[in-house]
Enzyme design. Structure first.
Site, PDB file in Angstrom:
ATOM      1  N   LYS A  85      17.053 -57.604 161.411  1.00  0.00           N
ATOM      2  CA  LYS A  85      16.221 -56.630 160.707  1.00  0.00           C
ATOM      3  C   LYS A  85      16.480 -56.647 159.204  1.00  0.00           C
ATOM      4  O   LYS A  85      15.558 -56.641 158.398  1.00  0.00           O
ATOM      5  CB  LYS A  85      16.468 -55.222 161.266  1.00  0.00           C
ATOM      6  CG  LYS A  85      16.122 -55.037 162.721  1.00  0.00           C
ATOM      7  CD  LYS A  85      16.240 -53.586 163.165  1.00  0.00           C
ATOM      8  CE  LYS A  85      17.649 -53.048 163.061  1.00  0.00           C
ATOM      9  NZ  LYS A  85      18.586 -53.725 163.993  1.00  0.00           N
ATOM     10  N   ARG A 135      30.428 -62.669 162.397  1.00  0.00           N
ATOM     11  CA  ARG A 135      30.081 -62.305 161.025  1.00  0.00           C
ATOM     12  C   ARG A 135      31.326 -61.939 160.221  1.00  0.00           C
ATOM     13  O   ARG A 135      32.233 -61.282 160.712  1.00  0.00           O
ATOM     14  CB  ARG A 135      29.111 -61.119 161.032  1.00  0.00           C
ATOM     15  CG  ARG A 135      28.629 -60.694 159.665  1.00  0.00           C
ATOM     16  CD  ARG A 135      27.404 -59.801 159.732  1.00  0.00           C
ATOM     17  NE  ARG A 135      27.610 -58.584 160.503  1.00  0.00           N
ATOM     18  CZ  ARG A 135      26.656 -57.684 160.738  1.00  0.00           C
ATOM     19  NH1 ARG A 135      25.423 -57.896 160.296  1.00  0.00           N
ATOM     20  NH2 ARG A 135      26.913 -56.602 161.433  1.00  0.00           N
TER      21      ARG A 135
END
Length: 215
Positions: A13, A123
């Site tokens: 997103k 990440r």
């Protein structure tokens, strides 16, 4: 144009919101960024928010609603905005309705839970400049330090495996019902975000029939 991006954590997103924001010059409003800013302030509200985030739970609707309401009143939102991470519950969606905010498109990014876990647990972020890397898909030059300022890369608390899985449980329970909510309003379009950002962008443009004046 007012756009909402839906999807589980790690579905892309934020990446898509940034691309569209830069192309059409409307702000991408990330609730995650708003929350992290509040946490960094070390205010009492920030400390409360930190506890919710660290345990993979959603921040209460009243807190989120007030943060978003204040943000949408700023001048840069007068020509449109992109909401990334809000609403996350039916109640939050109803808050937007009660504010009289017209939404033009709701884009639902689709990806499997297994891919989400791989994306988020890999990440790494720079605590100084905020640059984001991935240990497999987008590593820094040496895999340990930020390419921009040389700071040691860290893993966010909410990217630890157990927290990611908890976040997905919360997403399926509380946020996924928004798919039906906006589908009933004939605003929802789904876009596959399981590959790369370029394909996701093409899917987004197709979903809205190319109705953006991209530079």
């Amino acid at each position: 144009m007012n756009i909402i991006f839906l999807g589980p954590p790690g579905s892309g997103k934020g990446t898509l919101a940034d691309k569209v924001s830069k192309a059409v010059h409307i702000p991408a409003i990330s609730t995650g960024a708003l929350l992290r800013e509040a946490v960094r302030s070390q205010s009492e509200l920030g400390k409360q928010i930190q506890q919710y985030i660290d345990h993979g739970n959603l921040v209460p609707d009243t807190i989120m609603g007030n943060l978003i309401k204040d943000r949408l009143q700023l001048k840069d939102c007068q020509d449109g905005f992109i909401l990334d991470g809000f609403p996350r519950t039916i109640e939050q969606a109803q808050m937007l309705d009660d504010l009289g905010i017209c939404i033009d498109h709701v884009i639902n990014l689709t990806i499997s839970d297994e891919q989400i876990v791989a994306r988020l647990t890999g990440r790494r972020v720079c605590p100084k400049c905020g640059a984001t890397y991935h240990i497999e898909n987008l590593p820094s030059a040496d895999g340990k330090h930020c390419d921009v300022d040389g700071a040691d890369l860290t893993q966010r608390e909410d990217d630890h495996p157990e927290t990611v899985r908890r976040r997905l449980v919360v997403y399926h329970e509380l946020t996924e019902p928004l798919i039906a909510y906006y589908s009933d309003k004939q605003l929802l379009r789904s876009v596959d975000s399981s590959t790369d950002p370029a394909n996701t962008m093409q899917g987004f443009l197709k979903a809205i029939d190319g109705k953006l004046d991209l530079e």
